[in-house]
Design an enzyme around this catalytic site. Structure first.
Site, PDB file in Angstrom:
ATOM      1  N   ARG A  36       0.825  -1.222   0.000  1.00  0.00           N
ATOM      2  CA  ARG A  36       0.000   0.000   0.000  1.00  0.00           C
ATOM      3  C   ARG A  36       0.856   1.269   0.000  1.00  0.00           C
ATOM      4  O   ARG A  36       1.947   1.297   0.548  1.00  0.00           O
ATOM      5  CB  ARG A  36      -0.959  -0.047   1.192  1.00  0.00           C
ATOM      6  CG  ARG A  36      -1.909  -1.224   1.056  1.00  0.00           C
ATOM      7  CD  ARG A  36      -2.898  -1.312   2.165  1.00  0.00           C
ATOM      8  NE  ARG A  36      -3.789  -0.172   2.173  1.00  0.00           N
ATOM      9  CZ  ARG A  36      -4.661   0.076   3.137  1.00  0.00           C
ATOM     10  NH1 ARG A  36      -4.748  -0.735   4.179  1.00  0.00           N
ATOM     11  NH2 ARG A  36      -5.446   1.126   3.076  1.00  0.00           N
TER      12      ARG A  36
ATOM     13  N   ASP B  95     -15.370   2.933   2.676  1.00  0.00           N
ATOM     14  CA  ASP B  95     -15.316   1.588   3.257  1.00  0.00           C
ATOM     15  C   ASP B  95     -16.614   0.800   3.036  1.00  0.00           C
ATOM     16  O   ASP B  95     -16.644  -0.424   3.198  1.00  0.00           O
ATOM     17  CB  ASP B  95     -15.016   1.663   4.763  1.00  0.00           C
ATOM     18  CG  ASP B  95     -13.591   2.136   5.028  1.00  0.00           C
ATOM     19  OD1 ASP B  95     -12.748   2.068   4.114  1.00  0.00           O
ATOM     20  OD2 ASP B  95     -13.317   2.580   6.162  1.00  0.00           O
TER      21      ASP B  95
ATOM     22  N   SER C  23      -7.820  11.700   2.567  1.00  0.00           N
ATOM     23  CA  SER C  23      -7.385  10.614   3.439  1.00  0.00           C
ATOM     24  C   SER C  23      -7.330  11.069   4.887  1.00  0.00           C
ATOM     25  O   SER C  23      -6.531  11.927   5.262  1.00  0.00           O
ATOM     26  CB  SER C  23      -6.003  10.100   3.018  1.00  0.00           C
ATOM     27  OG  SER C  23      -5.479   9.275   4.042  1.00  0.00           O
TER      28      SER C  23
END
Ligand code: S3P
Length: 433
Positions: A126, A319, A169
């Site tokens: 990631r 999510d 983010s």
């Protein structure tokens, strides 16, 4: 059929009925563990997340000198390091948790010493450049491995910055705020989309001051933190699976108690309402500035309609998008998702895996660089689903499987325990078969 311990067979359901109380929110538990481990004094948390990710954060804080005492399956006492961590000769293992790695980097960058952070195979793929840039602008030295973990931080005093996050983010925002907390001057983070604000609320709860505008947050430093006692609200991203399950069945009735309803996290409720679900929210209260309430949901008799998700909505629902996409075939008008490129760099490439698994179950789906089009009015058949070791993919397709024809085998089902070890037991509890 022979089923391994990593697999789970999901049978179709007739309805979803019952009431649930869910384990503590993963995002809030991470922050409470980080701040409690850093503060002065002993913090006590109840309904702390039972997932492996938050255990990774607690374990890292323990290695850094915090005293962690598990007082029950979901309760934790943590005595903090009063603002000064102990560097460890061993790497800090963040497991599968991007939140741990990105946020703890901000906590460690202003500390004296050398810190190495490692993670599992998924976390090691990631992107970490997104935290290297702002931390280096503050004067820290970070060495990445081709843009990824393992990463090494040479910590030391930093300077305050004014930074605009290039991708929405909350982890990057939090990383910068945790560094700013320990840095002279005022550090400001600007963001185009208001991402989840648990760090801001938690920092205030632990006694820090910060100020906000509609699109920025500023933290003066240095400041110290003081221990708190808190009950973590139920995790709305875990609730998403059950809310979507209930939405699929006309005549369903589900109540979820003590659920976190922070407005930066609760947009799924608006989307489900626009799809036709009947939702009411009761007994709203505030706990350390986090909204908590009871949610009641019933599936609409006429079935679900259609939805378009893009822009800020996509970022705030990030999510929950896998489960929304997984139930989309059962809507009448389909679900279109754009502006969700970030899904490709989560625990797995969630766009590719959602498309692959919907196709395995017989659905038509169009995949884009930044989203998916899932037409409505489609039937799914039971199939073998590849979770890619990603907890949210395993759970999303367990929900789609409730309305499929035949049984569905979820491979890598044990990954649910990253965020929600109780998931399959609770699903059996509310799924009427
Ligand atoms: C999180 C932020 C989001 C989210 C993740 C948890 C957090 O990630 O997807 O599950 O707790 O701050 P990004 O910051 O990468 O968007």
């Amino acid at each position: 059929m022979q089923i391994s311990v990593q697999e789970r067979l999901i049978r179709p359901a007739r309805n979803i009925l019952g009431s649930l109380r869910l384990p503590g929110d993963k995002s809030i538990s991470h922050r409470y563990a980080l701040l409690g481990g850093f503060a002065e004094g002993t913090s006590c948390f109840t309904n702390f997340s039972t997932g492996a990710d938050c255990a990774s954060t607690l374990a890292c804080m323990q290695v850094l000198g915090a005293k962690v005492n598990r007082t029950g399956p979901d309760s934790v006492e943590i005595t903090g390091v009063s603002g000064r961590v102990t560097p460890s000769a061993h790497p800090l293992d963040c497991g599968n948790s991007g939140s741990t790695m990105r946020m703890i980097s901000g906590l460690l960058a202003p500390q004296t010493g050398r810190f190495t952070l490692i993670g599992d195979a998924s976390l090691s793929r990631r992107p970490m450049e997104r935290i290297r840039k702002p931390l280096e602008a503050m004067g820290a030295r970070l060495t990445l491995t081709e843009g990824h973990a393992p990463l090494t931080i040479e910590g030391g005093p930093l300077k305050a910055i004014d930074y605009t996050t290039p991708v929405p983010s909350a982890q990057v925002k939090s990383c910068i705020l945790l560094a700013g907390l320990q840095t002279s001057g005022t550090t400001t983070v600007h963001e185009a989309v208001r991402t989840r604000d648990h760090s801001e609320l938690a920092l205030r709860a632990f006694g820090a001051q910060l100020s906000r505008t509609a699109s920025s947050v500023s933290i003066p430093g240095p400041q110290s933190l003081h221990a708190i006692e808190a009950a973590v609200p139920g995790d709305i991203s875990s609730a998403a699976f059950f809310l979507c399950a209930a939405a699929l069945f006309p005549g369903s009735s589900l109540v979820i108690d003590s659920l976190g309803l922070n407005p930066t996290r609760a947009v799924l409720l608006d989307v489900l309402i626009s799809l036709g679900a009947k939702i009411s929210v009761l007994n709203l209260e505030e706990k350390h500035a986090e909204l908590v309430g009871v949610v009641q949901i019933a599936g609409p008799a006429e079935g679900l309609g259609s939805a378009d998700v893009s822009g800020a909505l996509a970022a705030q629902l990030i999510d929950e998008l896998p489960v929304l996409a997984a139930i989309a075939p059962f809507t009448s008008g389909g679900i279109r998702i754009r502006g969700a490129r970030e899904l490709r760099v989560k625990e797995s490439d969630r766009i590719a895996l959602v498309a692959k698994n919907l196709r395995a179950m017989g659905a038509e789906v169009a995949e884009f660089d930044d989203g998916l089009d899932v037409p409505g009015g489609q039937a799914l058949h039971g199939a073998t689903v590849d979770s890619g070791g990603d907890h949210r993919i395993a759970m999303a397709f367990s929900i789609a499987a409730l309305r499929a024809d035949g049984e569905t085998l979820i491979q890598g089902a044990e990954s649910a325990s990253i965020s929600f070890p109780e998931f399959f037991d609770l699903l059996d509890q509310v799924a009427e078969r």
